[in-house]
Design a protein around this motif. Structure first.
Motif, PDB file in Angstrom:
ATOM      1  N   UNK A 194       5.463   4.134  -6.222  1.00 18.29           N
ATOM      2  CA  UNK A 194       6.210   2.821  -5.816  1.00 18.29           C
ATOM      3  C   UNK A 194       5.834   2.452  -4.626  1.00 18.29           C
ATOM      4  N   UNK A 195       6.249   3.191  -3.756  1.00 16.83           N
ATOM      5  CA  UNK A 195       5.428   3.639  -2.267  1.00 16.83           C
ATOM      6  C   UNK A 195       4.987   3.439  -1.675  1.00 16.83           C
ATOM      7  N   UNK A 196       3.021   3.900  -2.990  1.00 17.77           N
ATOM      8  CA  UNK A 196       2.041   3.822  -2.452  1.00 17.77           C
ATOM      9  C   UNK A 196       1.603   2.546  -2.529  1.00 17.77           C
ATOM     10  N   UNK A 197       2.027   1.384  -3.248  1.00 14.92           N
ATOM     11  CA  UNK A 197       0.983   0.603  -2.926  1.00 14.92           C
ATOM     12  C   UNK A 197       0.900  -0.154  -1.687  1.00 14.92           C
ATOM     13  N   UNK A 198      -0.490  -0.498  -1.520  1.00 18.07           N
ATOM     14  CA  UNK A 198      -0.575  -1.790  -0.376  1.00 18.07           C
ATOM     15  C   UNK A 198      -0.657  -2.241  -0.063  1.00 18.07           C
ATOM     16  N   UNK A 199       0.330  -2.533  -1.248  1.00 15.06           N
ATOM     17  CA  UNK A 199       1.111  -4.620  -1.177  1.00 15.06           C
ATOM     18  C   UNK A 199       2.076  -4.418  -0.171  1.00 15.06           C
ATOM     19  N   UNK A 200       2.613  -3.142  -0.035  1.00 13.98           N
ATOM     20  CA  UNK A 200       3.763  -2.997   0.469  1.00 13.98           C
ATOM     21  C   UNK A 200       3.440  -3.078   2.480  1.00 13.98           C
TER      22      UNK A 200
ATOM     23  N   UNK B 105       5.903   0.972   7.026  1.00 17.46           N
ATOM     24  CA  UNK B 105       7.203   0.103   5.948  1.00 17.46           C
ATOM     25  C   UNK B 105       6.936   0.384   4.223  1.00 17.46           C
ATOM     26  N   UNK B 106       5.909   1.213   3.903  1.00 14.90           N
ATOM     27  CA  UNK B 106       5.725   2.090   3.506  1.00 14.90           C
ATOM     28  C   UNK B 106       6.447   3.388   2.716  1.00 14.90           C
ATOM     29  N   UNK B 107       6.876   3.677   4.300  1.00 15.90           N
ATOM     30  CA  UNK B 107       7.779   5.340   3.959  1.00 15.90           C
ATOM     31  C   UNK B 107       8.915   4.737   3.809  1.00 15.90           C
TER      32      UNK B 107
END
Length: 278
Positions: A110-116, A121-123
Motif C-alpha cells: 500500500x505504501x509503494x503507491x506513487x500517489x502517496x 511521505x511513503x515512509x
C-alpha cells in the motif's frame, strides 16, 4: 461455556471479560517488536537509525510475556501445566507473528503507491500502516488462537488439573479444594432448604461456599447426566464404585461434615468432568 473447575481467582474471569479494546492492546504488545522499529525508522528526527539490540530484546520480552499471559488466561481457573502453558504461549505468539508479517507485507504494498507522494511521505505512510494493520492483525490472531486453545483445554481437560488445598487464614482450617472428595450435607435440587448427607467432588471454592458435584451410590448407568466414578478409598464402608451427578450445586462451608477431605477425585474422572461441561 464458562470454566468451572479450578481454584478461585486466576485468569479465567478476566479472560471472559476481555473486550475488543483489550485485544487491540494485546495486539499492540504482541506486534511491538515490529511496530516500534518501523515507526522510529520513519521518524524525521532519527531516520533509518533503528534500535539497539538491548532495546529490541526488551520489546521481544514484552511480546513474549504478553503471549504467556494470554496462554495462562486461556486455561481459565485451573492450575496450568508448565509444558502445555509453554506450548500455548508458542501457539499464540506464532499466530500473532504470522499475522504481523502478513500485515507488514500488505503495508509495504500500500505504501509503494506513487500517489502517496515523495519517498518521505511513503515512509511515513508505511510506518503508520504497519502500526495500525500490525496491531489489529496481531490482536485478531491472538483472540482466535486464545479461544481455540480455551475450547481445546475445556474439551480435553489437559490444561487444568486438581490442585491441592489452601488453608483458610481466618480460621486456620482447610477449605475444600478443587479435585477433592468431601462429605457434606448437599442441598436437594428440588428443595434447597433441605439437604442430605453425600460425598461430593469439589469444583470451585468461594468465600462462603463451595461448588460441588454430588456423588451417589445408586446405579445411574441409564442416566446421561451421571458418570461412574471409581472409589479410590474415599468410601471405605462400601468400597464400591459410585456415580457422579453432573449438576453443579452450592454447599456452604458449615455443611461439610469433616475437617479433612476423604480423598482425591481420580484424574481420569476429573478430565471427564472438565470435558462434560457440567
Amino acid at each position: 461455556m464458562t470454566q468451572r473447575y479450578g481454584p478461585s481467582g486466576g485468569g479465567g474471569g478476566c479472560a471472559t471479560l476481555l473486550l475488543l479494546p483489550g485485544w487491540f492492546v494485546a495486539g499492540y504488545f504482541l506486534a511491538l517488536p515490529t511496530v516500534l522499529p518501523a515507526v522510529m525508522d520513519a521518524s524525521p528526527e532519527r531516520p533509518h537509525q533503528g534500535l539497539h539490540a538491548s532495546q529490541l530484546a526488551v520489546l521481544w520480552a514484552i511480546s513474549a510475556l504478553t503471549a504467556l499471559l494470554l496462554a495462562w488466561m486461556a486455561g481459565g481457573r485451573g492450575r496450568p501445566k508448565p509444558l502445555v502453558l509453554l506450548a500455548h504461549t508458542a501457539v499464540i505468539g506464532a499466530a500473532a507473528a504470522a499475522a504481523v508479517v502478513g500485515a507488514s507485507m500488505a503495508a509495504e504494498r500500500l505504501a509503494a503507491d506513487p500517489l502517496l507522494g515523495d519517498a518521505a511521505t511513503r515512509d511515513a505512510a508505511r510506518a503508520m500502516l504497519i502500526g495500525v494493520l500490525g496491531t489489529v492483525a496481531a490482536g485478531i490472531a491472538a483472540a482466535v488462537a486464545f479461544h481455540a486453545l480455551r475450547r481445546w483445554g475445556r474439551r480435553t481437560g489437559y490444561f487444568t488439573a486438581p490442585v491441592r488445598p489452601r488453608a483458610t487464614p481466618a480460621a486456620g482450617r482447610r477449605r475444600p479444594a478443587p479435585g477433592e472428595v468431601w462429605l457434606a450435607h448437599v442441598p436437594l435440587r428440588e428443595d434447597r432448604s433441605r439437604a442430605l448427607r453425600h460425598y461430593c467432588v469439589i469444583l470451585q471454592n468461594h468465600d462462603s461456599h463451595a461448588s460441588v458435584l454430588q456423588i451417589t451410590s445408586q446405579p445411574k448407568d441409564h442416566r446421561r447426566d451421571h458418570m461412574r466414578i471409581p472409589n479410590d478409598g474415599w468410601d471405605r464402608t462400601s468400597g464400591k464404585a459410585h456415580w457422579l451427578e453432573l449438576v453443579r450445586r452450592e454447599v456452604p462451608y458449615g455443611q461439610f461434615r469433616t475437617t479433612r477431605p476423604q480423598g482425591m477425585c481420580p484424574p481420569a474422572t476429573w478430565h471427564e468432568i472438565v470435558r462434560s461441561g457440567a
